[in-house]
Design a protein around this motif. Sequence first.
Motif, mmCIF file in Angstrom:
data_model
loop_
_atom_site.group_PDB
_atom_site.id
_atom_site.type_symbol
_atom_site.label_atom_id
_atom_site.label_comp_id
_atom_site.label_asym_id
_atom_site.label_seq_id
_atom_site.Cartn_x
_atom_site.Cartn_y
_atom_site.Cartn_z
ATOM 1 N N GLY A 158 46.566 42.859 45.526
ATOM 2 C CA GLY A 158 45.210 42.253 45.704
ATOM 3 C C GLY A 158 44.181 42.611 44.697
ATOM 4 O O GLY A 158 43.443 41.867 43.888
ATOM 5 N N VAL A 159 43.971 43.990 44.702
ATOM 6 C CA VAL A 159 42.811 44.711 43.751
ATOM 7 C C VAL A 159 43.458 45.026 42.264
ATOM 8 O O VAL A 159 42.668 44.808 41.341
ATOM 9 N N GLY A 160 44.655 45.047 42.100
ATOM 10 C CA GLY A 160 45.407 45.646 40.992
ATOM 11 C C GLY A 160 45.056 44.477 39.915
ATOM 12 O O GLY A 160 44.851 44.554 38.646
ATOM 13 N N GLY A 161 45.121 43.182 40.320
ATOM 14 C CA GLY A 161 44.926 42.065 39.580
ATOM 15 C C GLY A 161 43.531 42.001 38.762
ATOM 16 O O GLY A 161 43.801 41.296 37.687
ATOM 17 N N SER A 162 42.768 42.611 39.099
ATOM 18 C CA SER A 162 41.556 42.567 38.536
ATOM 19 C C SER A 162 41.290 43.466 37.026
ATOM 20 O O SER A 162 40.338 43.304 36.301
ATOM 21 N N MET A 163 42.290 44.279 36.996
ATOM 22 C CA MET A 163 42.132 45.038 35.559
ATOM 23 C C MET A 163 42.387 44.282 34.449
ATOM 24 O O MET A 163 41.912 44.828 33.329
ATOM 25 N N LEU A 164 43.113 42.780 34.621
ATOM 26 C CA LEU A 164 43.081 42.082 33.502
ATOM 27 C C LEU A 164 42.645 40.712 34.037
ATOM 28 O O LEU A 164 43.035 40.416 34.997
ATOM 29 N N ALA B 96 48.267 43.143 37.396
ATOM 30 C CA ALA B 96 47.342 42.676 36.433
ATOM 31 C C ALA B 96 47.977 42.023 35.120
ATOM 32 O O ALA B 96 47.106 41.424 34.376
ATOM 33 N N ILE B 97 49.235 42.283 35.043
ATOM 34 C CA ILE B 97 49.786 41.349 33.771
ATOM 35 C C ILE B 97 50.306 40.237 34.217
ATOM 36 O O ILE B 97 50.142 39.297 33.306
ATOM 37 N N VAL B 98 50.915 40.108 35.545
ATOM 38 C CA VAL B 98 51.458 38.779 35.819
ATOM 39 C C VAL B 98 51.023 38.492 37.277
ATOM 40 O O VAL B 98 50.131 39.034 37.640
ATOM 41 N N ASP B 99 51.192 37.184 37.647
ATOM 42 C CA ASP B 99 50.473 36.811 38.745
ATOM 43 C C ASP B 99 50.955 37.583 40.106
ATOM 44 O O ASP B 99 51.905 37.982 40.253
ATOM 45 N N ASN B 100 50.135 37.809 41.079
ATOM 46 C CA ASN B 100 50.471 38.858 42.173
ATOM 47 C C ASN B 100 51.332 38.097 43.149
ATOM 48 O O ASN B 100 51.969 38.733 43.990
ATOM 49 N N ILE C 54 53.517 48.200 41.448
ATOM 50 C CA ILE C 54 53.188 46.904 41.654
ATOM 51 C C ILE C 54 51.810 46.359 41.191
ATOM 52 O O ILE C 54 51.606 45.256 40.778
ATOM 53 N N GLY C 55 50.900 47.052 41.680
ATOM 54 C CA GLY C 55 49.453 46.844 41.651
ATOM 55 C C GLY C 55 49.230 46.741 39.875
ATOM 56 O O GLY C 55 48.471 45.763 39.544
ATOM 57 N N ALA C 56 49.538 47.599 39.314
ATOM 58 C CA ALA C 56 49.630 47.682 37.834
ATOM 59 C C ALA C 56 50.273 46.324 37.259
ATOM 60 O O ALA C 56 49.727 45.673 36.414
#
Length: 474
Positions: free
Chosen positions: A421-427, A371-375, A366-368
Amino acid sequence: MIISIIIIFLIGYLLIALEHPIQVNKAGTALLTGTILWVIYTFAAPGLIPDVSLHEFNEFISFTPGLASLPFTEQCRHFVVESQVLDSIGDISETLIFLIGAMITVELIDTHGGFLFITNRITTRKKRKLLLIISIITFFMSALLDNLTTSIIMIMLVRKLIGNYWERWVFGSIIIIAANSGGAWSPIGDITTIILWVKGNISAGAIILHLLLPCIASVVVPVGILMRYLHGEVTPPNELTEDENSELLKELKTKEKLLILIIGVLCLIMVPIFKTITHLPPFMGILLGVGILWVFTELMYSRHDVSEEQKLQLSKVVRRIDGATLLFFLGILLAVDVLRYSGILNSFAVLLDEKIRNVYAVNLIIGALSAIVDNVPLVAGTIGMYPIATEAMVTASADPAYLTYFIQDGIFWQFLAYCAGVGGSMLIIGSAAGVVVMGLEKINFIWYFKHITLLAAAGYLSGAVVYMLQGFIF
C-alpha cells in the motif's frame, strides 16, 4: 507453455505501466492479457494439472462420474472450465461487488454535498499549516473511504485553495503519499487491504492495531521534511468554479447534506462490524449500506420540488463510477489466477523461500516493485504464492516458527498490506491515487521522481522500521 505465459504476462504488465506514453487504457490491456492467458492455460492444462492441481482434479472427477470415460485431455478441459474458471470468477466477483458498492456510496455522498462539511472549513493560506491540514484529512479520509476517491476529493479542494500549478503539484504529491498510507491501515481503505481482508488473510481489528503507527510514520517523515522548505502563503486561484451540482445543492437543506455524510460514512464503517457479526462476505455489508442510502435519497427527494433532471438518484449516480478501474481489476486478477493455477506463483514462492527466506525482506521487495507496477496484481500474486497457514499446517511443518508468519493476521500478511500500500507512493505511477492525481494535475513523471521519490522512500522505510520495532517490542 509456461514460458509463453510468463512472457505474455510480463508484456501485459509493461503495457499497463506505460499506459500514458502509449495512450492505451490499462483496463483494455489487462482484459486482453487475462483472457489470452486463460486460453493458453486451457490448452496447456493437461501437462500442468498432474503437477499442480492433481488433488483438486481427482476430487472434481470423483464428483462428476460422467467424465470418467472421457480422454484425459477432455477431462482437463472440463476441470478448467467448470471448476477453475468458476472458482476464479467467484473470488474476483466478491472484490468487484464490494468496490462497486463502495464507489456508489462515496458518489452519493459527494454529489449531494456531504463532503462540503469538511472542505469548506479549511480557510488558512499558510503553506505549512495548510500542508499539515491536507495531510491529516487525507490520511484519515482515505482510511474511511478509499485512496482513489480521497485523492479526487482532496485535489478538487486544493484547486479551490491554490492557484499556482507548482504549489498544487507539491500538495498533490503529499495527497498521494497520505492517501496511500491512510488506506494501508484500514480494511476498506485500499484495494490491496480489501483483497487481503476479503480473502481472510487479515482481520479488520488486527490490521488497524498493527499498521496505524507505521502508516503514520510513513506520512510524518516526508511531510516533516517538506515543511522545512515551505514558507509564506499559497497563491490563491483567480476564480472559483461553480459546482456542477450547484442547483441541487442549493435546494437541499444543510441538515440533509449532513445526514447523507453521516449515514454514508456509518455505512462504510459498519462493513467490518457487519462481517464480524453475520460472518457474511463484506460485499453483503456494503450492499446493505447502498440500499440504506438509496432509500434515504428517494425519501429526501419526495420532500422537495426538484425536477427529474436535477435529481441525482442512484440510477444516475451509478453511471459515474469508474467502470474502467473495475474492468482493470477483473483483467489483472484473471491473469494472476492463471499464474497461480499454472504453478508459476508457487515456484516463485519456493525460490524466495530458498534464496531469501525472510518475510521482512520479501515484503520490502514487493513494496519496491509496487512503485513500478500496480500493487493489485502484486498482492493477488503473493496471495496465490502463499496459502494461509492453519494450525495443522504449522504443527506438521518442519519449520513451524517460520510458518506462523503466514497464519491469519500473521506478520507476513500485515507487512504485505503495509508495503504494497505505501510502497506505491515512491513513483507516481505506482498507485491508483498517483495515477489519478497525475491525470488531474498533469504532474510530470520526471518532476515527481526528482522531488518526491526520495521523500516517499524515506517515509516508506521509516514506517517499515516502526512496524518491525513493534514486533520486537510487543
